[in-house]
Structures are given as C-alpha cells and as structure tokens.
Design a protein around this motif. Structure first.
Motif, PDB file in Angstrom:
ATOM      1  N   LYS A  28       0.834  -1.206   0.000  1.00  0.00           N
ATOM      2  CA  LYS A  28       0.000   0.000   0.000  1.00  0.00           C
ATOM      3  C   LYS A  28       0.869   1.257   0.000  1.00  0.00           C
ATOM      4  O   LYS A  28       2.057   1.229   0.349  1.00  0.00           O
ATOM      5  N   LYS A  29       0.253   2.379  -0.378  1.00  0.00           N
ATOM      6  CA  LYS A  29       0.983   3.641  -0.477  1.00  0.00           C
ATOM      7  C   LYS A  29       0.823   4.525   0.761  1.00  0.00           C
ATOM      8  O   LYS A  29       1.744   5.270   1.123  1.00  0.00           O
ATOM      9  N   LEU A  30      -0.335   4.468   1.362  1.00  0.00           N
ATOM     10  CA  LEU A  30      -0.685   5.440   2.397  1.00  0.00           C
ATOM     11  C   LEU A  30      -1.423   4.756   3.533  1.00  0.00           C
ATOM     12  O   LEU A  30      -2.418   4.055   3.308  1.00  0.00           O
ATOM     13  N   ALA A  31      -0.926   4.947   4.744  1.00  0.00           N
ATOM     14  CA  ALA A  31      -1.632   4.492   5.936  1.00  0.00           C
ATOM     15  C   ALA A  31      -2.546   5.624   6.410  1.00  0.00           C
ATOM     16  O   ALA A  31      -2.099   6.757   6.585  1.00  0.00           O
ATOM     17  N   VAL A  32      -3.815   5.321   6.602  1.00  0.00           N
ATOM     18  CA  VAL A  32      -4.780   6.299   7.106  1.00  0.00           C
ATOM     19  C   VAL A  32      -5.319   5.795   8.434  1.00  0.00           C
ATOM     20  O   VAL A  32      -5.735   4.651   8.560  1.00  0.00           O
ATOM     21  N   TRP A  33      -5.275   6.680   9.426  1.00  0.00           N
ATOM     22  CA  TRP A  33      -5.906   6.325  10.695  1.00  0.00           C
ATOM     23  C   TRP A  33      -6.912   7.394  11.086  1.00  0.00           C
ATOM     24  O   TRP A  33      -6.697   8.584  10.891  1.00  0.00           O
ATOM     25  N   VAL A  34      -8.048   6.946  11.594  1.00  0.00           N
ATOM     26  CA  VAL A  34      -9.145   7.822  11.996  1.00  0.00           C
ATOM     27  C   VAL A  34      -9.194   7.861  13.521  1.00  0.00           C
ATOM     28  O   VAL A  34      -9.238   6.813  14.175  1.00  0.00           O
ATOM     29  N   ILE A  35      -9.174   9.077  14.068  1.00  0.00           N
ATOM     30  CA  ILE A  35      -9.202   9.275  15.512  1.00  0.00           C
ATOM     31  C   ILE A  35     -10.544   9.888  15.887  1.00  0.00           C
ATOM     32  O   ILE A  35     -10.873  11.014  15.486  1.00  0.00           O
ATOM     33  N   LEU A  36     -11.336   9.145  16.653  1.00  0.00           N
ATOM     34  CA  LEU A  36     -12.608   9.626  17.176  1.00  0.00           C
ATOM     35  C   LEU A  36     -12.395  10.020  18.632  1.00  0.00           C
ATOM     36  O   LEU A  36     -12.080   9.177  19.471  1.00  0.00           O
ATOM     37  N   ASN A  37     -12.530  11.304  18.928  1.00  0.00           N
ATOM     38  CA  ASN A  37     -12.234  11.840  20.260  1.00  0.00           C
ATOM     39  C   ASN A  37     -13.498  11.909  21.114  1.00  0.00           C
ATOM     40  O   ASN A  37     -14.455  12.616  20.758  1.00  0.00           O
ATOM     41  N   VAL A  38     -13.503  11.189  22.240  1.00  0.00           N
ATOM     42  CA  VAL A  38     -14.636  11.260  23.166  1.00  0.00           C
ATOM     43  C   VAL A  38     -14.113  11.759  24.505  1.00  0.00           C
ATOM     44  O   VAL A  38     -13.151  11.232  25.052  1.00  0.00           O
ATOM     45  N   GLU A  39     -14.785  12.777  25.034  1.00  0.00           N
ATOM     46  CA  GLU A  39     -14.233  13.539  26.151  1.00  0.00           C
ATOM     47  C   GLU A  39     -15.265  13.751  27.253  1.00  0.00           C
ATOM     48  O   GLU A  39     -16.475  13.742  27.011  1.00  0.00           O
ATOM     49  N   ASP A  40     -14.738  13.980  28.455  1.00  0.00           N
ATOM     50  CA  ASP A  40     -15.562  14.250  29.623  1.00  0.00           C
ATOM     51  C   ASP A  40     -15.363  15.709  30.010  1.00  0.00           C
ATOM     52  O   ASP A  40     -14.316  16.076  30.550  1.00  0.00           O
ATOM     53  N   TRP A  41     -16.346  16.545  29.710  1.00  0.00           N
ATOM     54  CA  TRP A  41     -16.312  17.954  30.084  1.00  0.00           C
ATOM     55  C   TRP A  41     -17.126  18.103  31.367  1.00  0.00           C
ATOM     56  O   TRP A  41     -18.343  17.881  31.359  1.00  0.00           O
ATOM     57  N   ARG A  42     -16.504  18.483  32.465  1.00  0.00           N
ATOM     58  CA  ARG A  42     -17.177  18.606  33.756  1.00  0.00           C
ATOM     59  C   ARG A  42     -17.934  19.933  33.829  1.00  0.00           C
ATOM     60  O   ARG A  42     -17.352  21.001  33.650  1.00  0.00           O
ATOM     61  N   ILE A  43     -19.238  19.855  34.082  1.00  0.00           N
ATOM     62  CA  ILE A  43     -20.079  21.048  34.031  1.00  0.00           C
ATOM     63  C   ILE A  43     -19.711  22.064  35.106  1.00  0.00           C
ATOM     64  O   ILE A  43     -19.966  23.268  34.975  1.00  0.00           O
ATOM     65  N   GLU A  44     -19.048  21.607  36.184  1.00  0.00           N
ATOM     66  CA  GLU A  44     -18.660  22.528  37.246  1.00  0.00           C
ATOM     67  C   GLU A  44     -17.411  23.336  36.881  1.00  0.00           C
ATOM     68  O   GLU A  44     -17.070  24.298  37.585  1.00  0.00           O
ATOM     69  N   ASN A  45     -16.742  22.975  35.801  1.00  0.00           N
ATOM     70  CA  ASN A  45     -15.520  23.669  35.380  1.00  0.00           C
ATOM     71  C   ASN A  45     -15.789  24.603  34.206  1.00  0.00           C
ATOM     72  O   ASN A  45     -16.831  24.503  33.539  1.00  0.00           O
ATOM     73  N   SER A  46     -14.832  25.476  33.925  1.00  0.00           N
ATOM     74  CA  SER A  46     -14.893  26.251  32.686  1.00  0.00           C
ATOM     75  C   SER A  46     -14.782  25.295  31.508  1.00  0.00           C
ATOM     76  O   SER A  46     -14.064  24.295  31.568  1.00  0.00           O
ATOM     77  N   MET A  47     -15.462  25.605  30.426  1.00  0.00           N
ATOM     78  CA  MET A  47     -15.488  24.703  29.292  1.00  0.00           C
ATOM     79  C   MET A  47     -14.174  24.761  28.502  1.00  0.00           C
ATOM     80  O   MET A  47     -13.620  25.853  28.290  1.00  0.00           O
ATOM     81  N   PRO A  48     -13.668  23.621  28.065  1.00  0.00           N
ATOM     82  CA  PRO A  48     -12.435  23.604  27.273  1.00  0.00           C
ATOM     83  C   PRO A  48     -12.547  24.416  25.981  1.00  0.00           C
ATOM     84  O   PRO A  48     -11.560  24.922  25.466  1.00  0.00           O
ATOM     85  N   ARG A  49     -13.765  24.502  25.463  1.00  0.00           N
ATOM     86  CA  ARG A  49     -13.994  25.230  24.208  1.00  0.00           C
ATOM     87  C   ARG A  49     -15.425  25.740  24.246  1.00  0.00           C
ATOM     88  O   ARG A  49     -16.294  25.134  24.861  1.00  0.00           O
ATOM     89  N   THR A  50     -15.688  26.850  23.573  1.00  0.00           N
ATOM     90  CA  THR A  50     -17.046  27.402  23.581  1.00  0.00           C
ATOM     91  C   THR A  50     -17.511  27.696  22.169  1.00  0.00           C
ATOM     92  O   THR A  50     -16.713  27.954  21.262  1.00  0.00           O
ATOM     93  N   VAL A  51     -18.806  27.665  21.985  1.00  0.00           N
ATOM     94  CA  VAL A  51     -19.416  28.024  20.705  1.00  0.00           C
ATOM     95  C   VAL A  51     -20.274  29.272  20.859  1.00  0.00           C
ATOM     96  O   VAL A  51     -20.531  29.981  19.896  1.00  0.00           O
ATOM     97  N   LEU A  52     -20.711  29.544  22.092  1.00  0.00           N
ATOM     98  CA  LEU A  52     -21.607  30.665  22.355  1.00  0.00           C
ATOM     99  C   LEU A  52     -20.969  31.603  23.370  1.00  0.00           C
ATOM    100  O   LEU A  52     -20.551  31.169  24.451  1.00  0.00           O
ATOM    101  N   SER A  53     -20.877  32.890  23.019  1.00  0.00           N
ATOM    102  CA  SER A  53     -20.313  33.870  23.948  1.00  0.00           C
ATOM    103  C   SER A  53     -21.273  34.105  25.109  1.00  0.00           C
ATOM    104  O   SER A  53     -22.493  34.060  24.939  1.00  0.00           O
ATOM    105  N   PRO A  54     -20.734  34.389  26.309  1.00  0.00           N
ATOM    106  CA  PRO A  54     -21.616  34.612  27.462  1.00  0.00           C
ATOM    107  C   PRO A  54     -22.389  35.914  27.330  1.00  0.00           C
ATOM    108  O   PRO A  54     -21.870  36.891  26.783  1.00  0.00           O
ATOM    109  N   PRO A  55     -23.622  35.968  27.829  1.00  0.00           N
ATOM    110  CA  PRO A  55     -24.407  37.214  27.780  1.00  0.00           C
ATOM    111  C   PRO A  55     -23.688  38.353  28.495  1.00  0.00           C
ATOM    112  O   PRO A  55     -23.117  38.158  29.575  1.00  0.00           O
TER     113      PRO A  55
END
Length: 295
Positions: A28-55
């Motif tokens: 074969k010419k190319l090795a491809v690996w797929v990484i599926l990331n599953v994470e535990d974000w604790r609601i009591e902590n600041s979020m590792p990443r955000t999509v919505l700015s705080p009001p």
C-alpha cells in the motif's frame, strides 16, 4: 553546568526526503488512521472550548449552553459517527478521556464492542500542564481503560496536544509506546526516554474538524475538500515512500446533522482507493518499528 535539554531537542531534525524507504503491508501507499475523540467535560468547570459567547460578556458557571454543545455530541453525534465508521468497517482509534468509561459507559461499551483501539486522552478534558499531578492523571487513565477493556492502552493523545518537559517520560513509564502530540512529520519518529523509546504517530491539526469548524469557522463542505487535497498529495507521494494521514473527528462537530454527510463523503473517498492501508495508532507504531528494524 550543562544547559538543560529543551523539549524540542529530544526530537532531532529529520528531513522527510532523507527518511529510509518504508513499505506498508500489501504494498500500500498510504496508511490512514481515523481518531474519534470522546471527552468528559465537567459542568462545574470552565469549558475547554465554547461556541456561544456569554451574555453581556460575563462568563458564568455552570456554563449550560457550551457544556450542552459538547454533551449533544456524546448523546447523539457519537452514534452517527460510529455508524459511519462501522458501516464501512474502518479500524478506529478512540481517543478517550479515562473517565468516559465511568461517566459515559454506553459510549465506551459500544466502542469496545466494535473493536476500536482505546487511546489514552487524559482523565478528564483539560491541558496536561495544568494537571496538579500529571503522573496520577496518566496512571488513572491507563488503569481505568485497562480495567474497562481488559487491555491497557499503548497509545496516547494529550488533550489539546499539551505536554511539558515531564510528559513523555511519564507516559513511557506508564506503559505508553506511541504518542500523537507531535505533528511534525508524515512518518513516525522515535524519542528517547529514561524508560525506553516512545514513538510519535503522525497526527493532524489540519484535517481535524475542531480546527476547520470550531476555530477557523469554515463552511461544512470545506472539510471534504481539505481532506481530499491532503489525501491526494500524500497518496501520490506514497508511491515513492510510505506516508501516514490522520483524520481527527469529534462527536459535537462532525457528528451533527448538518455535517455528518461530509464526514461520510470523506470516508467513502478514502476507502475507494486500493493503495490505502486502514490502521490504528498502535498498528502504525508497530509497523514503523518493524520496518526500521528491517532497514
């Protein structure tokens, strides 16, 4: 007094054009690996990443909307991505926070039963250099995954690819052989530690749905074009010497309804090529070490 070695000095420079010729299984010419990331974000902590700015620009805890953004991925998005991968019989590396085995056992069980390779990804989601006891966090991750799957993880991806001067040594001391934090090349490379060699597995911050959609805020179809362009060039170069391509995905990003078809399109494109070796992190690491012994 000798000057302490910097972290980068532990990985000597190697020009890609000078690397030994390596042969993938089956020619074969190319090795491809797929990484599926599953994470535990604790609601009591600041979020590792955000999509919505705080009001009014005032962050609040608990951060319900941004925690829920990620939680949707664990409840719904993961299952779309898993179906896309298992329907196509794609070997998958599950980059998993160790505590996911406790907090989301349904997700971890499904991945285990599907034969995914469990890759350590910290205990809960947060940068390694901010962990109070890094060795304890690594050990808990390794032990928790080992108890859950019956097999300790051999590979590791730090949350956010974060390390300090001690991380590699602690990983190797806890049985980790392969690490995905170093996006420095299209082939693996060995790193010396006091506990033996640890080997990089080429990872990506480019064909990664977090970067494309959550950081660069690009349209959903850009994921397809970027992944195809990356694949095509590496596939062409692989005719001269083996190459490795990583595809990193997250349930709350490409597992959502408006993006899942683009992930499926990328997977279909990759598997339509005969010269592709679909592998997991440890399979790539084992292959590289065996090839280097043979050169």
């Amino acid at each position: 007094m000798d000057k302490p070695m910097t972290l980068s000095d532990r990985i000597p420079y190697q020009a890609l054009i000078d690397r030994p010729k390596l042969r993938l299984p089956g020619g074969k010419k190319l090795a491809v690996w797929v990484i599926l990331n599953v994470e535990d974000w604790r609601i009591e902590n600041s979020m590792p990443r955000t999509v919505l700015s705080p009001p009014m620009g005032q962050p609040m805890l608990p951060d319900v909307p941004n925690w829920s953004w990620h939680e949707y991925g664990m409840r719904a998005g993961f299952w779309r991505q898993m179906k896309a991968l298992t329907d196509r019989s794609i070997p998958t590396t599950l980059a998993i926070n160790g505590n996911v085995c406790n907090s989301y056992p349904r997700v971890a069980e499904a991945a285990r039963d599907a034969g995914f390779e469990f890759m350590g990804h910290g205990f809960v989601q947060g940068p390694m250099h901010k962990v109070e006891n890094q060795n304890d966090a690594i050990k808990r991750t390794v032990d928790t995954i080992g108890a859950f799957t019956g097999k300790a993880p051999r590979s590791w991806e730090s949350p956010g690819l974060t390390e300090n001067n001690d991380t590699l040594d602690l990983l190797r001391a806890n049985g980790i052989e392969y690490v995905a934090d170093w996006v420095i090349d299209d082939l693996p490379q060995d790193i010396q530690t006091p506990h033996g060699i640890i080997t990089t597995v080429p990872y990506t911050v480019e064909t990664n749905d977090i970067v494309i959609h959550a950081l660069q805020h690009l349209p959903s179809d850009v994921f397809v074009q970027r992944c195809k362009d990356q694949f095509d060039r590496l596939y062409m170069e692989g005719a001269d010497n083996a190459r490795v391509m990583a595809l990193s995905i997250h349930p709350y990003i490409t597992g959502v309804p408006h993006r899942i078809r683009y992930l499926e399109e990328v997977l279909d494109y990759i598997i339509s090529h005969d010269g592709v070796a679909l592998m997991t992190a440890s399979e790539i690491g084992d292959w590289y070490r065996n090839e280097m012994r043979a050169t």
